[in-house]
Design an enzyme around this catalytic site. Structure first.
Site, mmCIF file in Angstrom:
data_model
loop_
_atom_site.group_PDB
_atom_site.id
_atom_site.type_symbol
_atom_site.label_atom_id
_atom_site.label_comp_id
_atom_site.label_asym_id
_atom_site.label_seq_id
_atom_site.Cartn_x
_atom_site.Cartn_y
_atom_site.Cartn_z
ATOM 1 N N ASP A 68 69.081 100.417 -6.234
ATOM 2 C CA ASP A 68 69.082 100.301 -7.693
ATOM 3 C C ASP A 68 69.494 101.600 -8.363
ATOM 4 O O ASP A 68 70.175 101.587 -9.383
ATOM 5 C CB ASP A 68 67.701 99.874 -8.185
ATOM 6 C CG ASP A 68 67.515 98.382 -8.043
ATOM 7 O OD1 ASP A 68 68.390 97.643 -8.514
ATOM 8 O OD2 ASP A 68 66.525 97.956 -7.437
ATOM 9 N N GLU A 106 63.964 104.607 -8.865
ATOM 10 C CA GLU A 106 65.198 103.826 -8.788
ATOM 11 C C GLU A 106 65.831 103.605 -10.159
ATOM 12 O O GLU A 106 66.815 102.887 -10.286
ATOM 13 C CB GLU A 106 64.940 102.494 -8.068
ATOM 14 C CG GLU A 106 63.777 101.688 -8.604
ATOM 15 C CD GLU A 106 63.486 100.431 -7.789
ATOM 16 O OE1 GLU A 106 64.335 100.010 -6.985
ATOM 17 O OE2 GLU A 106 62.404 99.852 -7.988
ATOM 18 N N CYS A 143 63.954 104.590 0.606
ATOM 19 C CA CYS A 143 63.925 103.287 1.257
ATOM 20 C C CYS A 143 65.127 102.427 0.862
ATOM 21 O O CYS A 143 65.221 101.274 1.265
ATOM 22 C CB CYS A 143 62.619 102.556 0.973
ATOM 23 S SG CYS A 143 62.345 102.248 -0.767
ATOM 24 N N HIS A 197 67.919 82.723 8.472
ATOM 25 C CA HIS A 197 67.253 82.578 9.768
ATOM 26 C C HIS A 197 68.265 82.535 10.894
ATOM 27 O O HIS A 197 68.000 83.003 11.992
ATOM 28 C CB HIS A 197 66.363 81.337 9.773
ATOM 29 C CG HIS A 197 65.053 81.609 9.125
ATOM 30 N ND1 HIS A 197 64.522 80.816 8.146
ATOM 31 C CD2 HIS A 197 64.191 82.619 9.300
ATOM 32 C CE1 HIS A 197 63.376 81.329 7.757
ATOM 33 N NE2 HIS A 197 63.147 82.422 8.441
#
Ligand code: PEP
Ligand code: MG
Length: 587
Positions: free
Chosen positions: A462, A438, A509, A198
């Protein structure tokens, strides 16, 4: 004193780029002002006073956090300020505080010790989870603990710094980031933390450069040292030479000019000059990233990592909880669409009920878990389907290695649809279903797989790991983690061609999709969609807008004929510099 300090020699420390920007200034090494907590015995007569000190400290901590929350809300918006609500909730946890008070009375020990001991139990549990996000939340818990202890001791809250500084610290709690932001902060450099922390998210919102995961920066750097921080490349330079500084300042200028121009392209569609449209979307893990992704000009969400919802939970969320979460996301991106990837648990990621495995990356992960746990899988599918009635949702399966798995998963989608029909609940009957490619076996079988689905999305994170036999998180073998290895390029080409042969679109992606060096190559190989981290999106769009598909194809063909990762990188970097001369690269 180490030699670095004595000689003022330039030292480059490499970490992870967490918030973009470059700056230079004095370091302020911030160490949490929490000395060792001493265990002390108290008498029965002192119990009441001790509990009184604890209650006062809690009240003061709550007041501080409420103030920080209000400040954060005003400066960062209510989504980002929620972190502090979570911390206030820990303080208000009657069971936790009741246990602490009871232990003080029963064990006759000092409040500080019991607070540290009790809250550390939670922290340890979180740190034991094999998941970076849980480690981040453990740091939030630690922050609350330190705050209470500081207030029991009646110590002042640090908040003022003289002049401008780059904060160097072991770890940074969100509250620290907000408090520091009242000063003139030029950057944040932390030993720990990932880009999902965060504090990193806040640094990005505050537009302050940040580099995390530097391992030993807080030990190497001293307060007052001159350091430069490069939040694009993810490094800090201690005692930079005049030459390094000039290079960095030129880079800053180039990025600044580039970013100023990028503002204008957020509203443009990503299309090459000869009109090949590339769907350019964003990868996110949390709903509060949507706003930034859309601001950056994203055409939707190409990968929503739903497993992030499991963080901090000991059980899987119910269908109803998931429906509400997915619906909120789908509404926020509408009329664009979102691809929800089914839980990719296992590997290095969280799984509420994970068993220990010798080789987790080769183990019970992604679709394997989902197919073995039909009730869990159906809950998620029904949650996603129920949220799909506005027709802007797609479903994607992770870690697929065989065609049978896809058939099994599609059968589950049909079952989930039948369940909803029986309950009279609406969903998108034409919802598109795709898979991540992947795993090498899936890559090799891409044409057969494409025949069973509506789209393919290449997960290079991956795919490279499994193709090159290189653990994606192991520093010792990082040099072999080569996105531009010819074996990777040929595999990517094979997948794209296989998808197209079967008439389905093929996206990417993995992180490679957001590497500016890879854009021309991927467009040349015929990629239809790129889903990237929001921060790099305008840069990738700019490259797409600057090239022609037909040139990119020629370039990709040439790269495919090369034999090493280094050769291909050099070639692609010369191409990008030439085609997009204003793109700011490292010199
Ligand atoms: C990938 O493997 O490329 C991917 C996008 O998935 P993750 O990084 O979540 O494993
Ligand atoms: Mg993956």
């Amino acid at each position: 004193m180490d030699t670095t300090q004595a000689t003022g020699q330039e030292v480059v420390l490499k970490g992870i780029a967490a918030a973009p920007g470059i700056s230079y200034g004095h370091a302020y090494v911030y160490s949490k002002q929490i000395p060792e907590v001493q265990e002390k015995s108290i008498s029965a007569g002192e119990v009441e006073g001790e509990i009184g000190r604890l209650r006062n400290a809690n009240a003061r901590s709550e007041k501080e956090l409420t103030k920080i929350h209000a400040f954060a809300e005003q400066k960062l918006g209510s989504q980002n300020a929620r972190i502090f609500e979570a911390q206030i909730m820990i303080l208000a946890d009657a069971i936790l505080m009741g246990t602490i008070e009871k232990r003080i009375a029963q064990e006759l020990r000092n409040a500080e010790f019991i607070v540290a001991n009790e809250i550390s139990k939670y922290r340890q549990m979180m740190l034991a989870a094999p998941d970076e996000y849980m480690h981040e939340r453990a740091r939030d818990v630690e922050d609350v603990m330190n705050r209470i202890i500081r207030n029991i001791r009646d110590q002042k809250l640090f908040s003022r710094l003289e002049g401008e500084s780059i904060i160097v610290t072991e770890s940074l709690a969100p509250a620290d980031t907000v408090i520091f932001s009242r000063n003139q902060i030029l950057g944040y450099a932390t030993d720990l933390g990932g880009i999902t922390s965060h504090a990193a998210i806040l640094a990005r919102s505050l537009k302050t450069p940040a580099v995390v995961g530097l391992r030993s920066a807080s030990k190497t750097v001293r307060t007052g040292d001159m350091i430069a921080i490069d939040g694009y490349a993810g490094l800090i330079v201690l005692n930079p030479t005049e030459e390094t500084l000039q290079t960095l300042m030129r880079k800053r200028q180039r990025f600044k000019e580039f970013e100023d121009r990028l503002v204008d392209i957020a509203g443009l569609t990503a299309e090459t000059q000869d009109h090949k449209h590339i769907e350019l979307s964003a990868n996110i893990a949390f709903a509060d990233e949507i706003e930034f992704a859309l601001q950056q000009g994203s055409a939707g969400i190409g990968l929503f990592r739903t497993e992030s919802e499991l963080i901090g939970k000991s059980t899987y969320p119910t269908e109803e909880e998931q429906y509400r979460a997915y619906k909120a996301v789908a509404d926020a991106v509408y009329p664009n669409s979102v691809i929800f990837r089914a839980f990719d648990v296992g590997g290095d990621k969280i799984a509420p009920d994970a068993e220990h495995e010798a080789n987790p990356f080769l183990g019970w992960r992604g679709i394997r878990v989902l197919l073995d746990r039909p009730a869990l899988f159906l809950d998620q599918l029904r949650g996603i389907l129920r949220a799909s009635s506005r027709k802007n949702i797609r479903i994607m399966f992770p870690m697929v290695s065989t065609v049978q798995e896809i058939r099994g998963a599609r059968e589950m989608v049909e079952r989930a649809k039948r369940d909803l029909e029986a309950r009279g609940l609406p969903y998108d009957p034409g919802i598109k279903v795709g898979v991540m490619i992947e795993v090498p076996s899936a890559a090799i079988m891409a044409d057969q797989i494409a025949a069973e689905v509506d789209f393919l999305s290449i997960g290079t994170n991956d795919l490279i790991q499994y193709l090159m036999a290189v653990d994606r998180d192991n520093n010792a073998v990082q040099a072999l983690y080569q996105p531009f290895n010819p074996a990777v390029l040929r595999t990517v080409k094979h997948i794209i061609d296989a998808g197209h042969k079967r008439g389905v679109w093929v996206g990417m992606c993995g992180e490679m999709a957001g590497d500016p060096l890879a854009t021309v190559l991927l467009v040349g190989l015929g990629i239809d969609e790129l889903s990237v981290i929001p921060v790099v999106l305008p840069e990738i769009k700019k490259i797409i807008l600057s090239i022609r598909q037909k040139d990119a194809k020629r370039i990709a063909d040439k790269a495919l004929a090369m034999t090493t990762d280094g050769e291909i990188r050099d070639y692609l970097s010369s191409i990008v510099k030439n085609k997009v001369p204003d793109i700011p690269f490292d010199e």
